[in-house]
Design an enzyme around this catalytic site. Structure first.
Site, mmCIF file in Angstrom:
data_model
loop_
_atom_site.group_PDB
_atom_site.id
_atom_site.type_symbol
_atom_site.label_atom_id
_atom_site.label_comp_id
_atom_site.label_asym_id
_atom_site.label_seq_id
_atom_site.Cartn_x
_atom_site.Cartn_y
_atom_site.Cartn_z
ATOM 1 N N TYR A 14 27.352 -8.281 37.569
ATOM 2 C CA TYR A 14 26.587 -8.685 38.745
ATOM 3 C C TYR A 14 25.072 -8.526 38.575
ATOM 4 O O TYR A 14 24.312 -8.914 39.459
ATOM 5 C CB TYR A 14 27.013 -7.866 39.962
ATOM 6 C CG TYR A 14 28.475 -7.967 40.291
ATOM 7 C CD1 TYR A 14 28.978 -9.072 40.973
ATOM 8 C CD2 TYR A 14 29.374 -6.964 39.918
ATOM 9 C CE1 TYR A 14 30.326 -9.179 41.279
ATOM 10 C CE2 TYR A 14 30.728 -7.058 40.225
ATOM 11 C CZ TYR A 14 31.193 -8.168 40.903
ATOM 12 O OH TYR A 14 32.532 -8.268 41.204
ATOM 13 N N HIS A 19 22.385 -11.815 44.708
ATOM 14 C CA HIS A 19 22.728 -10.730 45.634
ATOM 15 C C HIS A 19 22.136 -9.394 45.187
ATOM 16 O O HIS A 19 22.063 -8.452 45.983
ATOM 17 C CB HIS A 19 24.255 -10.605 45.703
ATOM 18 C CG HIS A 19 24.812 -10.430 47.087
ATOM 19 N ND1 HIS A 19 24.092 -10.655 48.245
ATOM 20 C CD2 HIS A 19 26.055 -10.040 47.510
ATOM 21 C CE1 HIS A 19 24.854 -10.415 49.301
ATOM 22 N NE2 HIS A 19 26.038 -10.031 48.887
ATOM 23 N N PHE A 64 29.646 -1.069 46.022
ATOM 24 C CA PHE A 64 29.745 -2.506 46.279
ATOM 25 C C PHE A 64 29.132 -2.787 47.648
ATOM 26 O O PHE A 64 29.082 -1.938 48.534
ATOM 27 C CB PHE A 64 31.169 -3.048 46.146
ATOM 28 C CG PHE A 64 31.609 -3.156 44.703
ATOM 29 C CD1 PHE A 64 31.294 -4.270 43.945
ATOM 30 C CD2 PHE A 64 32.302 -2.109 44.094
ATOM 31 C CE1 PHE A 64 31.666 -4.352 42.613
ATOM 32 C CE2 PHE A 64 32.683 -2.185 42.765
ATOM 33 C CZ PHE A 64 32.359 -3.314 42.014
ATOM 34 N N ASN A 66 29.670 -4.306 50.452
ATOM 35 C CA ASN A 66 30.283 -4.160 51.777
ATOM 36 C C ASN A 66 30.365 -2.717 52.264
ATOM 37 O O ASN A 66 30.598 -2.490 53.453
ATOM 38 C CB ASN A 66 31.694 -4.751 51.771
ATOM 39 C CG ASN A 66 31.687 -6.253 51.561
ATOM 40 O OD1 ASN A 66 30.646 -6.853 51.349
ATOM 41 N ND2 ASN A 66 32.850 -6.860 51.635
ATOM 42 N N ASP A 91 18.551 -9.356 49.731
ATOM 43 C CA ASP A 91 18.446 -10.808 49.612
ATOM 44 C C ASP A 91 18.527 -11.444 50.990
ATOM 45 O O ASP A 91 19.245 -10.964 51.863
ATOM 46 C CB ASP A 91 19.546 -11.353 48.699
ATOM 47 C CG ASP A 91 20.946 -10.978 49.182
ATOM 48 O OD1 ASP A 91 21.223 -9.772 49.343
ATOM 49 O OD2 ASP A 91 21.766 -11.892 49.407
ATOM 50 N N ASN A 112 26.487 -8.536 54.671
ATOM 51 C CA ASN A 112 27.510 -7.482 54.632
ATOM 52 C C ASN A 112 26.945 -6.107 54.297
ATOM 53 O O ASN A 112 27.447 -5.087 54.791
ATOM 54 C CB ASN A 112 28.609 -7.855 53.645
ATOM 55 C CG ASN A 112 29.492 -8.968 54.162
ATOM 56 O OD1 ASN A 112 29.636 -9.140 55.370
ATOM 57 N ND2 ASN A 112 30.078 -9.742 53.263
#
Length: 224
Positions: A14, A19, A64, A66, A91, A112
Site C-alpha cells: 500500500y 490513500h 489499517f 478503518n 487524502d 473511513n
C-alpha cells in the site's frame, strides 16, 4: 505537546497508494526536521521531535484505515493530548490533486479513517486535507484510492509534501495561515514580473537600402 497523525495502510503493498498520502507526509516531516527513529507504539509507528518551539509526536497507525481511531486514541491517552492538539493528515477526494486545506472540527465526509477517529475522539480535532482528485464515479472510489499515484503525479506530489514540511512548524504553533502560505510557495510559486507567456516585442523593419544608381543607369535598367 502536539500529535500529528498521517492516515494510510501498513505494508509495502500500500506504500505508494493515494490513500497513503498521510503516511508520506509524516515521513517527509520526520526526515526534514530530524525526528527520532520510528518505533512500534500505539498500534502503529511513532516518532518524536520538535517543530519550532513545540514538541510533536508523529503517528502512522498500522491498524489499517478503518480502525485508525484505536491507534490515535491510544497515543492521545498516553501523552494526555486533547483533540484540539491533534491534527490528522488525510487524502481528500473532493479537492483537486495537489490542493491542501486546513480544517478544525466538522464531519468525516465518509472517509473511513476519519470515521474511526470520530468514534474514539469526537469531531473537534484538526485536519489537513490533501487533494488527490476524484475518479468521477462513486463506484470507482475504492479502486482509485488503493491504487498508486501515477508517474505524472510525482512532481505535484513532491511539491505538496515539501510544502507540508516547510509549514509544519507554523502548523504546530497553531498558525494555519502561515502554514498554508508555506504550502502555496511550493505548489503555486509566485510568477516573476516577466511572465513566460508575454509576447516578445516586434522588431521594427529595417529601412530600405539607399539606391546609389545614376539617373542614366536607372533608365537603362527600366528597359531591360
Amino acid at each position: 505537546m502536539k500529535l500529528f497523525v498521517g492516515l494510510g495502510n501498513p505494508g509495502a503493498k500500500y506504500a505508494g497508494n493515494r490513500h497513503n498520502i498521510g503516511f508520506m507526509a509524516m515521513d517527509r516531516i520526520a526526515a526534514d526536521h530530524g525526528f527520532g527513529p520510528w518505533k512500534k507504539a500505539f498500534q502503529g509507528l511513532a516518532s518524536e521531535g520538535r517543530l519550532g518551539a513545540e514538541k510533536v509526536v508523529l503517528l502512522k497507525p498500522e491498524t489499517f484505515m478503518n480502525l485508525s481511531g484505536q491507534s490515535v486514541r491510544a497515543a492521545a491517552d498516553f501523552y494526555k493530548i486533547g483533540p484540539e492538539d491533534i491534527t490528522v493528515f488525510h487524502d481528500e477526494l473532493d479537492l483537486a490533486p495537489g490542493k491542501c486545506r486546513v480544517k478544525q472540527g466538522g464531519g468525516h465526509a465518509g472517509h473511513n479513517g476519519l470515521r474511526s477517529i470520530h468514534a474514539h475522539l469526537g469531531e473537534t480535532y484538526g485536519r489537513v486535507r490533501l487533494g488527490i482528485g476524484h475518479p468521477g464515479h462513486k463506484d470507482a472510489v475504492a479502486a482509485y484510492v488503493l491504487h498508486d499515484f501515477a508517474k505524472a503525479d510525482q512532481d505535484w506530489l513532491d511539491d505538496l509534501l515539501r510544502g507540508l514540511s516547510d509549514g509544519a512548524a507554523a502548523l504546530a504553533a497553531g498558525d494555519g495561515t502561515r502554514f498554508m502560505n508555506a504550502v502555496s510557495l511550493r505548489t503555486a510559486p509566485p510568477r516573476s514580473s516577466a511572465t513566460a507567456d508575454e509576447k516578445p516585442r516586434a522588431t521594427p523593419p529595417e529601412p530600405p537600402a539607399e539606391d546609389s544608381r545614376s539617373p542614366m543607369q536607372k533608365l537603362l535598367d527600366k528597359f531591360r
